[in-house]
Design an enzyme around this catalytic site. Structure first.
Site, short mmCIF file in Angstrom:
data_model
loop_
_atom_site.label_atom_id
_atom_site.label_comp_id
_atom_site.label_asym_id
_atom_site.label_seq_id
_atom_site.Cartn_x
_atom_site.Cartn_y
_atom_site.Cartn_z
N TYR A 147 0.84 -1.21 0.00
CA TYR A 147 0.00 0.00 0.00
C TYR A 147 0.87 1.26 0.00
CZ TYR A 147 -3.79 3.16 1.53
OH TYR A 147 -4.71 4.18 1.63
N GLY A 150 3.09 1.41 -3.07
CA GLY A 150 2.21 1.54 -4.24
C GLY A 150 1.75 2.98 -4.38
N ARG A 188 -10.36 -0.88 11.95
CA ARG A 188 -9.84 0.42 12.41
C ARG A 188 -10.49 0.81 13.73
NH1 ARG A 188 -8.46 4.29 7.55
NH2 ARG A 188 -8.74 2.86 5.82
N GLY A 209 -4.38 3.67 26.98
CA GLY A 209 -5.42 4.47 26.33
C GLY A 209 -5.07 5.95 26.22
N THR A 212 -2.79 8.97 21.29
CA THR A 212 -3.78 9.79 20.57
C THR A 212 -3.81 9.46 19.08
OG1 THR A 212 -2.18 11.55 20.18
CG2 THR A 212 -3.55 11.73 22.17
N PRO A 276 1.50 1.85 15.57
CA PRO A 276 2.15 2.95 14.86
C PRO A 276 2.16 4.23 15.67
CG PRO A 276 0.02 2.39 13.85
CD PRO A 276 0.24 1.43 14.95
N ARG A 277 3.24 4.98 15.50
CA ARG A 277 3.27 6.29 16.15
C ARG A 277 2.25 7.19 15.46
NH1 ARG A 277 9.32 8.01 15.99
NH2 ARG A 277 9.67 6.01 14.98
#
Ligand SMILES: NC(=O)c1ccc[n+]([C@@H]2O[C@H](COP(=O)([O-])OP(=O)(O)OC[C@H]3O[C@@H](n4cnc5c(N)ncnc54)[C@H](O)[C@@H]3O)[C@@H](O)[C@H]2O)c1
Length: 322
Positions: A147, A150, A188, A209, A212, A276-277
């Site tokens: 992805y 690409g 997601r 949690g 962000t 992921p950051r």
């Protein structure tokens, strides 16, 4: 005589594409929606089919397309990791071969063409927030590369077509977007949280949690795409489009629980090591075009929850509509 603009939307039966088709029809354009229904759905565009200015064509953009149009929005491509990793070779083909075909078409018919690129071109960014001048930090051989790379190659093709063939191009780098017609099972965070709350299951939060994320509501994003397409021919981008407001996962869960009336609470699980950051758009360029996201997370979530509640999901797992 007034001549309607003819606009091609690839991926038009998908989440963003269907909203874009709707918006373009509202603006008076003739819309040709092209989709191979890999992740798209007929139900996303069924309500448009009675409009005489709307046409739906099943077609895979990995094959050439010969139509007469004035503008092309190239959105065709699966967008969430579980979808684009299912058939990674096809994902790269759609991004790269699909872009070549759509650019070839734009060249033949002298159409203006916009590419739906992504914040994923920044990879795991070392600068925060990301400006368009940041070149990114992408792994070329990982499971997300089909992805990310690409889309990066598609951007290269767009700019080479501009340099080599003087094409009028626009490249939008889209950040996380949510809203009605997003996939309920795309893995997601927004869809996960809403589906869990609607099923009266505890919302799963990874880590404490406090991490962000930022989310753009679909109507704002579509306004951004249309604004970019209408910008002066000298504007090619890339232009970041997204919402920079950051929310912690705890805040998002609280909001979703309140809006769905769920009392199932949350459940904390250990943070995966590859979480992921954060990515956050620098919007200076988009603001320069007069665009700004306007919808609050609260309002956007409310509309998205309404949509998910109306979906045909078995009664026993869905609460009645409020
Ligand atoms: N939703 C987001 O948050 C987001 C973020 C960044 C970029 N984008 C980009 O925006 C575009 C639309 O994303 P979306 O969220 O609406 O995803 P989506 O999966 O809902 O829509 C993509 C559409 O493209 C179609 N498609 C896939 N391969 C095709 C092919 N080879 N030929 C024809 N049609 C094909 C699918 O059937 C689907 O209808 C994508 O290019 C995506 O990369 C989306």
């Amino acid at each position: 005589m007034h001549i309607e603009k003819r606009v091609l939307v690839t991926g038009g039966a998908g989440f963003l594409g269907s909203h874009l088709c709707e918006r373009l029809l509202k603006d008076g354009a003739q819309v040709l929606c092209v989709d191979n229904f890999y992740t798209g759905a007929h139900r996303n565009v069924d309500h448009l089919r009675d409009n005489p200015r709307f046409e739906l064509m099943r077609h895979d953009i990995c094959f050439p397309l010969y139509v007469e149009v004035d503008e092309i929005y190239n959105l065709a491509c699966p967008a969430s990791p579980i979808h684009y990793q299912r058939d990674p070779v096809q994902t790269t083909k759609t991004s790269v071969v699909g872009a070549i075909n759509m650019l070839g078409l734009a060249k033949r018919v002298k159409a203006k063409i916009l590419q739906a690129s992504t914040s994923e071109v920044y990879g795991d960014p070392e600068v925060h927030p990301q400006t368009e001048s940041y070149w990114g930090n992408v792994n070329p051989i990982g499971v997300r590369s089909c992805y990310d790379e690409g889309k990066r190659c598609a951007e290269t093709l767009f700019f080479d077509y501009r340099r080599q063939h003087n094409l009028r191009i626009k490249v939008a780098r889209i950040f996380n977007t949510f809203g009605p017609r997003m996939h309920p099972n795309d893995g997601r965070v927004v869809s996960n949280f809403i589906m869990q709350a609607l099923r009266r299951q505890p919302i799963t939060i990874y880590g404490d949690g406090s991490q962000t994320r930022s989310f753009c509501y679909v109507d704002d994003l579509i306004e951004g795409l249309v604004t970019l397409m209408a910008s002066d021919d000298s504007v090619s981008g890339p232009v970041n489009l997204g919402n920079p407001a950051e929310f912690s996962m705890n805040d998002l869960a609280k909001e979703v629980l309140a809006l769905t009336g769920s009392s199932a609470g949350t459940r904390k699980l250990p943070l995966p090591s590859d979480d992921p950051r954060q990515r956050q758009p620098d919007l200076a360029k988009a603001r320069g075009l007069g665009w700004e996201p306007k919808t609050s997370l609260h309002d956007g979530l409310k509309r998205t929850i309404d949509y998910f509640q109306g979906l045909d999901i078995p009664e026993d797992v869905m609460p009645p509509k409020a």
